[in-house]
Design a protein around this motif. Structure first.
Motif, short mmCIF file in Angstrom:
data_model
loop_
_atom_site.label_atom_id
_atom_site.label_comp_id
_atom_site.label_asym_id
_atom_site.label_seq_id
_atom_site.Cartn_x
_atom_site.Cartn_y
_atom_site.Cartn_z
N TYR A 352 0.83 -1.21 0.00
CA TYR A 352 0.00 0.00 0.00
C TYR A 352 0.86 1.25 0.00
CZ TYR A 352 -4.44 -2.34 0.32
OH TYR A 352 -5.53 -3.08 0.01
N ASN A 353 1.97 1.18 0.74
CA ASN A 353 2.90 2.30 0.73
C ASN A 353 3.36 2.60 -0.70
OD1 ASN A 353 5.89 2.16 0.06
ND2 ASN A 353 6.08 3.32 1.97
N ASN A 354 3.69 1.53 -1.43
CA ASN A 354 4.10 1.70 -2.82
C ASN A 354 2.98 2.26 -3.68
OD1 ASN A 354 6.73 0.09 -4.27
ND2 ASN A 354 6.54 0.15 -2.06
N LEU A 355 1.81 1.71 -3.45
CA LEU A 355 0.64 2.15 -4.22
C LEU A 355 0.41 3.64 -4.03
CD1 LEU A 355 -1.49 0.60 -5.88
CD2 LEU A 355 -2.95 0.68 -3.85
N VAL A 356 0.49 4.07 -2.77
CA VAL A 356 0.22 5.48 -2.48
C VAL A 356 1.32 6.37 -3.05
CG1 VAL A 356 -0.03 7.18 -0.63
CG2 VAL A 356 -1.14 4.96 -0.43
N LYS B 7 -8.06 -9.42 -1.89
CA LYS B 7 -8.39 -8.35 -0.92
C LYS B 7 -7.47 -7.15 -1.14
CE LYS B 7 -9.69 -11.16 2.95
NZ LYS B 7 -9.10 -11.61 4.21
N PHE B 8 -6.18 -7.46 -1.37
CA PHE B 8 -5.25 -6.36 -1.60
C PHE B 8 -5.64 -5.57 -2.84
CE2 PHE B 8 -1.65 -4.70 -3.96
CZ PHE B 8 -1.19 -3.77 -3.05
N LEU B 9 -6.01 -6.32 -3.87
CA LEU B 9 -6.37 -5.64 -5.11
C LEU B 9 -7.61 -4.77 -4.92
CD1 LEU B 9 -5.60 -8.36 -7.79
CD2 LEU B 9 -4.37 -6.24 -7.32
N ILE B 10 -8.60 -5.30 -4.16
CA ILE B 10 -9.80 -4.50 -3.90
C ILE B 10 -9.41 -3.20 -3.18
CG2 ILE B 10 -11.96 -4.41 -2.60
CD1 ILE B 10 -12.19 -7.47 -3.13
N VAL B 13 -7.68 -0.89 -5.59
CA VAL B 13 -8.61 -0.25 -6.51
C VAL B 13 -9.35 0.87 -5.78
CG1 VAL B 13 -10.75 -0.59 -7.80
CG2 VAL B 13 -8.87 -2.21 -8.04
N LEU B 14 -9.71 0.61 -4.52
CA LEU B 14 -10.40 1.66 -3.73
C LEU B 14 -9.52 2.90 -3.59
CD1 LEU B 14 -12.26 -0.13 -0.80
CD2 LEU B 14 -13.23 1.29 -2.62
N VAL B 15 -8.24 2.67 -3.22
CA VAL B 15 -7.34 3.81 -3.03
C VAL B 15 -7.15 4.58 -4.33
CG1 VAL B 15 -4.95 4.46 -2.52
CG2 VAL B 15 -6.09 2.74 -1.13
N LEU B 16 -6.82 3.82 -5.40
CA LEU B 16 -6.57 4.48 -6.67
C LEU B 16 -7.85 5.10 -7.23
CD1 LEU B 16 -3.98 2.16 -8.43
CD2 LEU B 16 -3.62 4.22 -7.08
#
Lengths: 675, 152
Positions: A352-356, B7-10, B13-16
């Motif tokens: 998530y850190n990477n994603l953000v 779950k991670f992908l969901i 997708v929510l964050v992005l």
């Protein structure tokens, strides 16, 4: 020396070409003599570029105004230190400076792998030689600092006064060091892709240089903000200007990489992703240089439009194409060795850190390019400003801040409920307490409240880690607290250095959140007149004008205003702000007038006074109260120090016995420290 | 195994998705047309309702047109792209670089009287870092120290 320098530049061009050809040939034919020759070619290029640079410095310091570069960027009456820094103050010189750093870094990197990474090294040397060739060719053909004028002016045009600032003397070199250092991981990534050797040795080289790049970018960006704040007189330090964004982009992807690399080290995951991040970081650095130099995007502080733009664009697309080809043809070698096991795990937090981070980078890139994109797609140029960047990045930034607290404490693979309770109960409680306290004290800005709550939480997680670590050392080794702190950090540099970087982030975000309470006032004062203002903390300030004065010194004409300041009736002394008109040796005005800001710094708030102008003896002033600004610089410094601790080589004796199993060490220590 | 990934992908997708949504809406709300005076006048002719939209104009200050409105921090001046001229009123502190003949970017709205009401004023200057190419040599000839005919 000047002539030697000029000639060396052309020899360097040939040397770089030679190094590239022999390295690639040596790599593909497996011939050691060619590989060695290529390596020496890199050293020779470095030596030649150093000579070329010394030549330019000589020309600058001896005021050889027959060189256009010297005449356009310096004048005889400038302080020596700025004549020295004029080397990177203009287009052509800064390109030579790029080449200088790149050649030195390349030589060091290639020298450091002379006996190892046999499969990779020639390809890395070849790639570096190609990048060097591009930069040196740009200097030779498109932005040559040795270009001569058809006449010799008696004096040069001098340097823009806004660049005559200590921050400006050291900000660009740091940024360039950071930018250029991304070329090393990139070259090794390409080398690893070509030789299909994406192993631990590769990771170790790439990680070291990425850290170095991150370290210099952090310092460079912080200094840039500081310079903008004290010199430009608009009482801010970040305007989301394309040039600023360009420096932030590689920092963001570099930061993402330094986190995701840990997942590859520990769990063998994210191999493709890491290669992509390394390469993207370099491409963004090139892209940043390109948009800074080409004038393709409207920026308040772009360099003059210049012909290097097309060269950079071609280089950028060529590098991108080469990269895509190699990544696409090597996908099989990049298969992950493990899978994500649980959402509640350190892997997930890092993902998530990477994603953000990448999300922030993407939105910044999108906003920066939007004027061009909208013109292509819809035919009219639409610009987005700070509101866009803030709307998108404030929530993302807060999420990132939260992850800063979660990531380091949550267990690998799958965190148990007891792990979560043990690690997070206290920090969550403390964070909420901070938020509640501020709410009670009357803070109503939602984002600021969230920011300080999260800052409290993250600070508590870091504090808790140090507390536990120090406690463990005290009970095991019986050390005094200061000794325990030093040894704890020194023996676990990556881990505790990382925490220090995170502490810097907490300080930085707290300072950013202070912007929510910034106040500006535009006022006009004649000598003897006064005004009263209330700052965001409720103090009453009184400003009495001492009138304006004019004076002349060295190379400038100065108009100044003095204000006698009292806070809640207590005298605070006099604050002055100046408007300066720089001039050449013949007292002809150079450049537009510039502002010398009056700043009174305290831990809580800066008082920032700008003299906008004087008209009929009336001073036009902008007085700003900028909360917590000093913490931006402190936060940046803490991050840099943390980075330095992480980078500092562990003593060899500790690593030698285990060979390159060192990557596993932190995991063992972690078990020992968090029982 | 796969469920953690899903779950991670969901979550991702929510964050992005949220980020994308914020990007789209804030571009719609805060994005501004960046026009030359000619483009602005074409737009206004085509759609008079465009008057209410916030825009940025990039143009050059007409030399001699800058007037200070007495008693206030107000500037009145005209900008042009060579073809069309737009009168501008700006209230606030002008940057150091704001003088006759410089390129400026003004941000604001077209007033009912045809005067552009600017809320921000940015002045650009080619010599911020160095000369634009091509004009360099001429500038030297204006400096008094320059002696015609001296050769390197």
């Amino acid at each position: 020396m000047i002539l030697i320098g000029e000639l060396s530049l052309w020899v360097a061009l040939l040397m770089a070409a030679w190094a590239g050809v022999t390295s690639f040939a040596g790599g593909s034919l497996g011939r050691d003599d060619l590989i060695t020759s290529g390596r020496r070619g890199i050293y020779a290029t470095c030596a030649m570029v150093v000579l070329a640079s010394l030549g330019l410095w000589t020309a600058l310091l001896t005021h050889d105004f027959s060189l256009k570069y010297v005449a356009s960027n310096t004048s005889a009456n400038m302080p020596k230190v700025y004549i020295f820094s004029a080397f990177w103050g203009g287009q052509a010189g800064s390109m030579l400076f790029w080449s200088l750093i790149l050649s030195c870094f390349s030589a060091i990197a290639i020298w450091s792998v002379r006996d190892k990474a046999r499969d990779m090294a020639p390809w890395a040397a070849g790639t570096l030689a190609m990048i060097l060739l591009f930069f040196i060719a740009t200097v030779c053909f498109k932005a040559n600092p040795y270009d001569r004028l058809s006449f010799v002016p008696a004096d040069g045009r001098g340097m823009n006064p806004q660049l005559q600032n200590p921050g400006m003397a050291i900000h660009p070199p740091n940024l360039y060091l950071g930018y250029v250092a991304t070329a090393i991981p990139f070259s090794f990534a390409i080398a690893a892709l070509i030789s299909r050797k994406l192993d631990a040795e590769w990771l170790s080289i790439v990680r070291r240089w990425s850290l170095l790049s991150w370290f210099f970018l952090t310092i460079g960006i912080t200094l840039g903000m500081w310079w903008a704040y004290v010199e430009l007189g608009w009482s801010g330090y970040w305007a989301w200007d394309p040039v600023e964004n360009a420096s932030l982009l590689p920092w963001l992807t570099g930061t993402a990489f330094l986190h995701s690399i840990m997942i590859q080290e520990k769990r063998g995951m994210l191999r493709k992703w890491n290669v992509v991040l390394v390469v993207t970081t370099f491409l963004l650095a090139i892209f940043g240089t390109f948009i800074t130099r080409s004038g393709i995007i409207e920026s308040v502080h772009s360099f003059a439009q210049s012909p290097v733009g097309t060269w950079f664009a071609s280089f950028f697309f060529l590098s991108t194409g080469v990269t895509i080809y190699f990544v696409a043809t090597r996908l099989k070698d990049l298969e992950a060795k493990a899978e994500l096991e649980s959402m509640v795990s350190r892997e997930a937090a890092f993902l998530y850190n990477n994603l953000v981070l990448v999300g922030i980078a993407f939105s910044v890139l999108w906003g920066t390019l939007f004027p061009i994109l909208s013109e292509w797609v819809r035919g009219s140029k639409i610009t987005v400003g700070p509101p866009f960047f803030n709307t998108v990045n404030v929530p993302l930034g807060l999420l990132l801040l939260a992850l800063t607290g979660v990531g380091p404490l949550i267990a690998w693979r799958k965190a148990s409920t007891s792990n979560l309770k043990r690690q997070f109960a206290v920090p969550v409680a403390l964070g909420l307490a901070v938020g509640a306290l501020l709410l009670v004290l009357g803070m109503r800005d939602v984002y600021a409240l969230v920011a300080y709550t999260l800052a409290g939480f993250v600070a508590a997680t870091i504090g808790q880690e140090f507390y536990k670590g120090i406690g463990a050392r005290r009970s095991i080794h019986g050390e005094a607290i200061p000794v325990a702190v030093v040894r704890l950090v020194a023996r676990n540099r990556r881990r505790y250095g990382g925490y220090i970087v995170h502490a810097g982030i907490v300080v930085l975000f707290s300072a950013f959140a202070g912007l929510a309470f910034k106040k500006d006032h535009d006022i006009q004062l004649k000598g003897g007149q006064s005004t009263e203002l209330v700052d965001p903390l409720g103090h009453r300030w009184r400003f009495v004008s001492q009138g304006t004065s004019t004076s002349e010194s060295l190379n400038r004409f100065v108009t100044a205003v003095g204000l006698e300041v009292t806070r809640d009736g207590v005298p605070q002394g006099i604050i002055t702000s100046e408007k300066r008109q720089y001039m050449d040796s013949n007292k002809n005005p150079l450049f537009e007038p510039s502002t010398e800001v009056g700043i009174r710094t305290s831990a809580k708030m800066d008082l920032y006074v700008v003299l906008a102008g004087v008209r009929d003896e009336t001073a036009e002033l902008r007085i700003s109260f900028n909360p917590l600004v000093v913490w931006v610089w402190i936060g940046g410094m803490i991050m840099a120090i943390g980075g330095l601790i992480v980078m500092w080589p562990q003593a060899e004796r500790r690593r030698a016995p285990s060979g390159y199993v060192a990557t596993l060490e932190p995991a063992k220590r972690e078990l020992a420290v968090t029982p | 195994m796969t469920s953690a990934r899903t779950k991670f992908l969901i979550g991702g997708v929510l964050v992005l998705g949220t980020a994308g949504y914020l990007m789209a809406t804030s571009i719609k709300e805060t994005g501004m047309y960046y026009l030359t005076p000619t483009e602005l006048s074409t737009k206004l002719d085509a759609d008079p309702g465009f008057r209410t939209a916030g825009v940025k104009i990039g143009a050059r200050v007409v030399p001699g047109s800058i007037q200070r409105i007495p008693g206030g921090k107000e500037y009145a001046f005209r900008v042009t792209d060579g073809a069309k001229v737009v009168p501008v009123v700006y209230r606030g502190i002008a940057p150091d670089t704001f003088t006759d003949g410089v390129d400026v970017v003004v941000e604001g709205r077209m007033g009912a009287d045809g005067t552009f009401q600017a809320t921000t004023l940015l002045a650009k200057c080619a010599s911020r870092y160095e000369n634009a190419p091509g004009q360099g040599d001429d500038k030297y000839k204006q400096t008094p120290g320059y002696k015609a005919g001296t050769r390197a």
